[in-house]
Design a protein around this motif. Structure first.
Motif, PDB file in Angstrom:
ATOM      1  N   UNK A  35      -0.327   3.059   4.088  1.00 26.58           N
ATOM      2  CA  UNK A  35      -1.215   3.345   3.188  1.00 26.58           C
ATOM      3  C   UNK A  35      -1.138   2.819   1.983  1.00 26.58           C
ATOM      4  N   UNK A  36      -2.162   2.482   1.114  1.00 26.55           N
ATOM      5  CA  UNK A  36      -2.113   1.836  -0.089  1.00 26.55           C
ATOM      6  C   UNK A  36      -2.195   2.886  -1.089  1.00 26.55           C
ATOM      7  N   UNK A  37      -1.808   2.685  -2.330  1.00 25.45           N
ATOM      8  CA  UNK A  37      -1.806   3.788  -3.474  1.00 25.45           C
ATOM      9  C   UNK A  37      -3.092   4.311  -3.690  1.00 25.45           C
ATOM     10  N   UNK A  38      -4.129   3.219  -3.661  1.00 24.31           N
ATOM     11  CA  UNK A  38      -5.394   3.805  -3.894  1.00 24.31           C
ATOM     12  C   UNK A  38      -5.880   4.958  -2.882  1.00 24.31           C
ATOM     13  N   UNK A  39      -5.632   4.687  -1.560  1.00 25.90           N
ATOM     14  CA  UNK A  39      -5.891   5.653  -0.686  1.00 25.90           C
ATOM     15  C   UNK A  39      -5.240   7.047  -0.867  1.00 25.90           C
TER      16      UNK A  39
END
Length: 171
Positions: A35-39
């Motif tokens: 998962x990306x940091x934004x998620x």
């Protein structure tokens, strides 16, 4: 009859809150690493806002229990946001967070679930949480199914385009 009803409703509630959290957490462990940091930031923001709203509704709100029925709906937009934006894991985590705050508030004697006897209060909070859980988990499941169907349709379109291009070359 009272014992059976109490046990049945409490078992339904635990099956709708604890089991989905365990299953979705176990199923999303590999995806969590990717998962990306934004998620992750989005998950933290949504769950934090939900905890704050739940605290306000189920613990902080004073007054005569049942006098502010509209307050019950405050957590629902955040539960829906968790279901749509974070999928089944976010939905199950959010439902569990909301349930824990609501139960803690009722145990402390705060919030809208302390109107009458302990048995009636327990039944009221259980029915509320069952309705919330079924609604939110259904929304998360439908949203994820739609995303999978759209992805599958895009792949089919790409494969069709490749096949059509190959057919053009063979002429």
């Amino acid at each position: 009859w009272t014992n059976w009803q109490t046990r049945f409703v409490s078992n339904v509630l635990s099956e709708l809150t604890i089991v989905p959290l365990i299953v979705t957490t176990a199923g999303s462990l590999s995806g969590a690493r990717q998962a990306r940091g934004r998620k992750w930031l989005e998950a933290v923001v949504i769950i934090s806002l939900l905890l704050a709203a739940s605290w306000f509704v189920f613990i902080r709100a004073r007054g005569v229990p049942g006098s502010f029925p509209a307050l019950f709906y405050v957590p629902f937009p955040l539960l829906a946001a968790a279901a749509v934006r974070l999928g089944p894991w976010g939905a199950s985590t959010s439902v569990m967070a909301c349930a824990l705050v609501a139960i803690w508030g009722a145990v402390q004697g705060h919030g809208p679930f302390v109107a009458s006897s302990a048995a009636e209060n327990a039944l009221t909070i259980q029915v509320f949480l069952i309705i919330a859980s079924v609604s939110v988990m259904s929304l998360a499941t439908l949203t994820e199914d739609r995303a999978r169907a759209e992805s599958k349709a895009r792949r089919s379109e790409e494969q069709l385009a490749i096949a059509l291009d190959a057919a053009q070359i063979g002429r």
